[in-house]
Design an enzyme around this catalytic site. Sequence first.
Site, short mmCIF file in Angstrom:
data_model
loop_
_atom_site.label_atom_id
_atom_site.label_comp_id
_atom_site.label_asym_id
_atom_site.label_seq_id
_atom_site.Cartn_x
_atom_site.Cartn_y
_atom_site.Cartn_z
CG ASP A 12 70.74 92.38 61.97
OD1 ASP A 12 70.48 93.12 62.94
OD2 ASP A 12 71.43 92.74 61.00
CG ASN A 60 75.29 93.41 70.24
OD1 ASN A 60 74.86 92.27 70.15
ND2 ASN A 60 75.41 94.20 69.17
#
Length: 236
Positions: A12, A60
């Site tokens: 991330d 996503n």
Amino acid sequence: MNVPNHVAIIMDGNGRWAEKRGLPRSAGHLEGSKTLEKLAIHAIDMGVHILSVYAFSTDNFKRDASEVNYLMDLVVKYFNTKFEKINKKGVKVVVSGRKTNLREDVIEAIKNIEEKTKNNTAGILNICLNYGGQEEIIDGAIRLAKDIQNGLDVSNFKREDFYHYMYHELPPIDLLIRTGGELRVSNFMLYEMSYSEFYFTNTYFPDFDKSEFNKALFMYENRDRRFGGIHDKKGN
Ligand code: FPP
């Protein structure tokens, strides 16, 4: 050194890495891909056998089409060309996740990299793409149900046996790393992380280099893993 057999990383912070530098988010993903390539080799050098990474979650797809397409282009490019070093290192690449919704060229690149590296034995790089932890459990449960319908006896079915129904039958995760400062697991490998040690760092993934990775390994070495028991790591 007590090295974890299976390390998983929630990669991330690519976007924030780029924004901090006044660059488009795509620059962060590109830099993150370079970091991943180096880490995959470094992990094997350190004695880790399996490295699982969260490259793209089922959720996503909620991002802008341009960002999704950029990430998919990167995956195709890395699988088709840039992963040659990883192949030479003897690493077997497997991809976990659903194939539905993926572009044809992405599916083709997955097939190629899995085929090209299938006989490698130095380690495994598991790339989670269009992946969800709950989805993996559901897909496994459906396959198990089919086996039961076909006569499988589950009277003695144990939690270890369910790994057979996960995408690649990988062993439990020993160490889970999340970069980028958030403290959550975001539907990553839920079944496999039941007894993982967690390591959270504020470092954005593109900056998560070898020395940052080693910090996580050192931390792991000093953890007392009890698996629900009460002994300390000296076995007392
Ligand atoms: C999370 O950062 C990262 C991703 C959604 C993508 C991770 C992908 C890579 C590192 C590249 C993978 C490439 C290959 C070749 C498999 P974010 O964009 O959510 O960052 P932010 O939280 O700072 O916005």
